[in-house]
Scaffold this motif. Structure first.
Motif, short mmCIF file in Angstrom:
data_model
loop_
_atom_site.label_atom_id
_atom_site.label_comp_id
_atom_site.label_asym_id
_atom_site.label_seq_id
_atom_site.Cartn_x
_atom_site.Cartn_y
_atom_site.Cartn_z
N GLN A 70 -4.11 -2.04 -8.16
CA GLN A 70 -5.11 -0.99 -8.19
C GLN A 70 -4.40 0.36 -8.18
O GLN A 70 -3.62 0.65 -7.26
CB GLN A 70 -6.06 -1.09 -7.00
N VAL A 71 -4.63 1.15 -9.21
CA VAL A 71 -4.08 2.50 -9.29
C VAL A 71 -5.24 3.48 -9.21
O VAL A 71 -6.11 3.50 -10.08
CB VAL A 71 -3.29 2.70 -10.60
N VAL A 72 -5.28 4.24 -8.13
CA VAL A 72 -6.37 5.19 -7.90
C VAL A 72 -5.77 6.54 -7.53
O VAL A 72 -4.58 6.64 -7.22
CB VAL A 72 -7.31 4.70 -6.78
N SER A 73 -6.57 7.57 -7.56
CA SER A 73 -6.08 8.88 -7.13
C SER A 73 -5.71 8.81 -5.65
O SER A 73 -6.26 8.00 -4.89
CB SER A 73 -7.13 9.96 -7.37
N ASN A 83 -1.81 1.84 -5.19
CA ASN A 83 -0.96 3.01 -5.28
C ASN A 83 -1.66 4.17 -5.98
O ASN A 83 -2.60 3.95 -6.75
CB ASN A 83 0.33 2.68 -6.04
N PRO A 84 -1.16 5.40 -5.77
CA PRO A 84 -1.70 6.55 -6.49
C PRO A 84 -1.03 6.78 -7.84
O PRO A 84 -1.21 7.82 -8.45
CB PRO A 84 -1.42 7.71 -5.53
N CYS A 85 -0.22 5.82 -8.27
CA CYS A 85 0.48 5.92 -9.54
C CYS A 85 0.89 4.52 -9.97
O CYS A 85 1.18 3.66 -9.12
CB CYS A 85 1.72 6.81 -9.39
N GLY A 86 0.89 4.25 -11.28
CA GLY A 86 1.38 2.98 -11.77
C GLY A 86 2.90 3.01 -11.89
O GLY A 86 3.47 4.01 -12.36
N PHE A 87 3.56 1.97 -11.46
CA PHE A 87 5.02 1.94 -11.47
C PHE A 87 5.53 0.83 -12.38
O PHE A 87 4.79 -0.08 -12.77
CB PHE A 87 5.56 1.73 -10.05
N ASP A 88 6.82 0.90 -12.69
CA ASP A 88 7.47 -0.10 -13.54
C ASP A 88 7.99 -1.22 -12.64
O ASP A 88 9.15 -1.22 -12.21
CB ASP A 88 8.62 0.56 -14.32
N VAL A 102 0.85 -1.19 0.00
CA VAL A 102 0.00 0.00 0.00
C VAL A 102 0.88 1.25 0.00
O VAL A 102 1.70 1.43 0.91
CB VAL A 102 -0.94 0.03 1.23
N GLY A 103 0.72 2.09 -1.03
CA GLY A 103 1.46 3.35 -1.08
C GLY A 103 2.95 3.15 -1.06
O GLY A 103 3.65 3.78 -0.25
N ALA A 104 3.45 2.33 -1.96
CA ALA A 104 4.89 2.05 -1.97
C ALA A 104 5.35 1.61 -3.34
O ALA A 104 4.60 0.97 -4.08
CB ALA A 104 5.23 0.98 -0.93
#
Length: 804
Positions: free
Chosen positions: A435-438, A421-426, A392-394
């Motif tokens: 799950q990518v949400v604001s 997360n609030p952003c999609g990462f590589d 979560v958030g990492a």
């Protein structure tokens, strides 16, 4: 004997190696069994952490089974032991095979040992001495291979390569990036980048250690020292919550390089590039080299006695003029336990409890627990045994590279790794659910997962859950995550830096802890810095003393929202190391006295500080770091401090003496360590237990989300030139969703102005589908993003018209 052993333990076999009868696990390779029992078998391609390709053939041994010898020598790295097997590693047959392999390996190898950085610690040199011929039988010209450009960290001399493929297998199997491969065939084989774009893994420096020859060496270290003139000293990497074990190699007090020190319980035999190359920051041109005092708006270098007396007088003046609570202290979470202890004791002795190390935290509503500290909640090796993990958030690949490696191993063995997360990462992990949400929607989405877990387990919902969700049932995605967490096996919920920086971080911690409790999973936090746990144990926090006793005091955010007349800053650059740099600039600008114990000369300190005292950094000081699992790891100072810099604990001790405080007669850092162990060593990591309700967020059309770039998390890494030359430390940019880009009327590469808390920065645009609509990413800790507001908070974007 064999039958008797098999009866006692059907999982072992008895094998004879060089006349020794050994009970070995079924399925083990000959070379692994030999290594475990101290029997040396030469090798180049084999490494215990990698798959065995058997392509160098240096480990050929003589094998006999049932009284019959094998038709030819067999490679020990892929030949498994069997009951009754007889292995001879030094027979005439084995030695002839090994010497033959060595002769072939040396056909094309250049004779450049005198100028090779690997000289003196080269596996090929060592084995050539034992298995090579005195005179070569080959007179043909040696081949020459063009060097590869792997980036600013790894230098190449590919003519030396013997095609062991350790680097290829590491990047495939451990780093998960598959950036190198073997091209062509036979004697034309070359190791090259697959797409000609270099190597960019956050663990890339490990291929330097793996290379058995001088084909891959450290570019920053290149030609600066020889192996036999350096002294090695054990220490701890000061960048993340793992506390990777490293060795500093120094010559006459100057650190030349950093290499991993094996510790299976912490970092195995790997370290991240941040740990390996940040030592360059010790010798940065931005180091603060002498005590400085501002007088009449001008900075002057002074001697230590003058500086310490000025600092003591400044602290006393603030207290006498404005009262005890006028002081505030902001301490780096990577400071040592001993430094935190002394700083906290001095501030409290002056009557203030305003001290904090949680500098990037965005929400303090859940306060401070007295019975434990935030941490993993389980030993580091157990991460790779997880059957399910919810992150979560990492983005642990950049925040905690070696914890990410453990999670990747869990996924490779069949575990389910999920992320919110609030952003999609590589990712280099195949996520089961993502799950990518604001950022604004994260608490509600986590509450939906909590509702789904409660329903799946048939237990009562956590207190206050309806405040986030009302009567809305959990969505399908949340149900899937809940089912995975609640399945049989070992599970964990892990929160990272973005959760900690979130303005509703207390809500995320509460909900995550409740999910873990209901699912029977572990709750853990991937904490900031190298010593967050030490901050809690030392009492360098408001509301908690080192004995766990409850105390008053303002947290880091409150200290800046209600500016203090006096501040003590230690180990930080305020424009980069705080959650809200704009708020910090306002607060420091209003202060009457700002004292900085810092290693680097930063613009914000020059503008707002009154006294600057230079402190030692990596290798220049001794102390203890407590990692996220609660492991106390101590180290000594081995390098000559730059200029007039001094270890921070010594400065604090002398400052206490000048302030005429009692109990500061320490002669060595070990004395402080022993005191703290007696008081705080019984504490372990604990989950939060304070019930938190949702709070309304600020209304905003756009939300800025960011966290320090991987090589910008602390001053030391920020000032390492080679790290700053990598793609991971690229120029600052704004990353936005295509829909937001269209609404703003901007294209990729265009310039926009970011406005946050009265600070404006003009940055180029990059467009990614991975950003939620209404959210944009701006990394912290970079030139070009300094001074902006909260890491997660309202901001605006305005297109900048191109100049004619």
């Amino acid at each position: 004997m064999s039958a008797e052993v098999q009866t006692q333990n059907p999982e072992t076999v008895t094998v004879e190696i060089d006349g020794r009868a050994i009970d070995a696990p079924k399925g083990a390779s000959i070379i692994s069994v030999a290594d475990e029992h101290g029997i040396d078998i030469p090798r180049f391609c084999y490494h215990s952490k990698l798959s065995a390709p058997a392509n160098c053939r240096m480990c050929l041994v003589d094998v006999e089974m049932g009284g019959r010898p094998a038709p030819k020598p067999l490679p020990a790295c892929i030949t498994t032991v069997a009951d009754g097997m007889v292995v001879r590693t030094t027979s005439e047959r084995a030695l002839k095979a090994q010497r033959g392999v060595m002769e072939f390996l040396l056909i094309n190898h250049p004779l450049d040992c005198p100028i090779c950085d690997q000289g003196g610690e080269c596996e090929l040199q060592d084995l050539a001495l034992g298995y090579g011929r005195g005179i070569s039988r080959f007179v043909e010209r040696k081949r020459v291979v063009k060097d590869e450009n792997l980036g600013p960290l790894v230098a190449t001399e590919m003519t030396r390569c013997i095609h062991c493929t350790r680097c290829v297998r590491f990047l495939d199997e451990v780093a998960g990036t598959s950036e190198l491969g073997a091209m062509f065939r036979g004697e034309h084989t070359e190791i090259s980048t697959l797409v000609g774009a270099g190597v960019h893994s956050e663990l890339s420096g490990n291929i330097i250690d793996l290379c058995p020859v001088g084909a891959l060496t450290s570019r920053p270290y290149r030609y600066t020292a020889r192996a036999w003139e350096m002294l090695s000293h054990a220490t701890i990497a000061p960048h993340d919550c793992i506390g990777s074990n490293i060795d500093l190699h120094q010559v006459r007090g100057t650190v030349k390089r950093v290499v991993p020190r094996d510790n299976e319980a912490v970092n195995e035999c790997w370290i991240s590039d941040r740990d390996r190359f940040s030592y360059e920051g010790i010798y940065s041109a931005e180091r603060l080299l002498s005590p400085q005092i501002r007088e009449d708006g001008e900075w002057h270098s002074v001697d230590w006695q003058t500086a310490i007396e000025a600092a003591a007088n400044a602290l006393k003046t603030v207290v006498e003029k404005h009262g005890e609570q006028a002081l505030g202290a902001l301490i780096s979470p990577s400071s040592t336990l001993e430094e935190m202890t002394l700083a906290a004791r001095i501030i409290r002795a002056l009557g203030s409890d305003n001290i904090d190390t949680r500098l990037r935290r965005g929400d303090f509503r859940d306060g401070v627990r007295g019975d434990g500290f935030p941490g993993l909640g389980l030993p580091i090796p157990e991460l790779e045994q997880l059957d399910a993990a919810l992150i979560v958030g990492a983005y642990p690949r950049h925040e905690q590279p070696l914890l990410n490696h453990r999670l990747r191993k869990a996924a490779l063995r069949g575990g389910d790794v999920m992320a919110l997360n609030p952003c999609g990462f590589d990712w280099n992990i195949e996520l089961t659910h993502e799950q990518v949400v604001s950022a604004a929607a994260m608490p509600r989405r986590l509450a939906a997962i909590a509702r789904a877990v409660a329903g799946h387990q048939g237990v009562s919902e956590p207190q206050g859950l309806s405040d986030w969700l009302g009567d809305t049932p959990a969505d399908t995605a949340s149900q899937a995550i809940a089912a995975t967490l609640c399945a049989d096996g070992k599970a964990a919920v892990l929160l990272g830096g973005l959760a900690d920086a979130h303005p509703a971080g207390a809500e995320l911690r509460y909900l995550a802890a409740q999910i873990a409790r209901m699912a029977g999973a572990n709750y853990g936090e991937l904490t900031e810095g190298a010593n967050t746990a030490g901050g809690w144990l030392s009492g360098a926090l408001p509301q908690r003393g080192p004995d766990g006793a409850t105390r008053p005091g303002l947290d880091a955010k409150a200290m800046l929202e209600a500016p203090r007349p006096g501040y003590l800053l230690m180990g930080i650059e305020p424009e980069h190391d705080l959650n809200d740099a704009a708020l910090a600039a306002d607060a420091l600008g209003q202060a009457e006295q700002v004292i900085g114990l810092v290693a680097y000369d930063s613009p914000m300190l020059r503008e707002h500080a009154d006294i600057l005292l230079p402190i030692g950094t990596l290798g220049e000081t001794a102390g203890t770091l407590v990692n996220a699992e609660g492991r106390w790891q101590s180290f000594a100072g081995v390098a000559q401090p730059q200029g007039d810099a001094r270890p921070a604990w010594r400065l604090l001790r002398v400052l206490a003496n000048v302030l005429e405080l009692d109990g500061y007669e320490y002669q060595a850092v070990d004395e402080i360590h022993a005191e703290m162990q007696a008081v705080a060593s019984q504490y372990t990591s604990a989950a939060p237990d304070v019930v938190v309700s949702p709070q309304p967020g600020e209304a905003a059309d756009m939300l800025r989300v960011g966290y320090p770039a991987m090589f910008n998390v602390d001053p030391l890494s920020r000032h390492a030139p080679s790290l700053q030359a990598t793609d991971h430390a690229a120029d600052a940019e704004v990353v936005i969703n295509p829909d937001d880009a269209a609404r703003l009327g901007v294209e990729a590469g265009a310039t926009v102005q970011v406005n946050q808390r009265g600070v404006a920065r003009s940055l180029p645009v990059r467009i990614r589908e991975a950003m939620p609509v209404g959210t944009f990413w701006v990394a912290a800790g970079l030139e070009g993003t300094q001074g902006l507001g909260s890491l997660i908070g309202p901001a605006t974007l305005e297109p900048v018209e191109a100049r004619a």
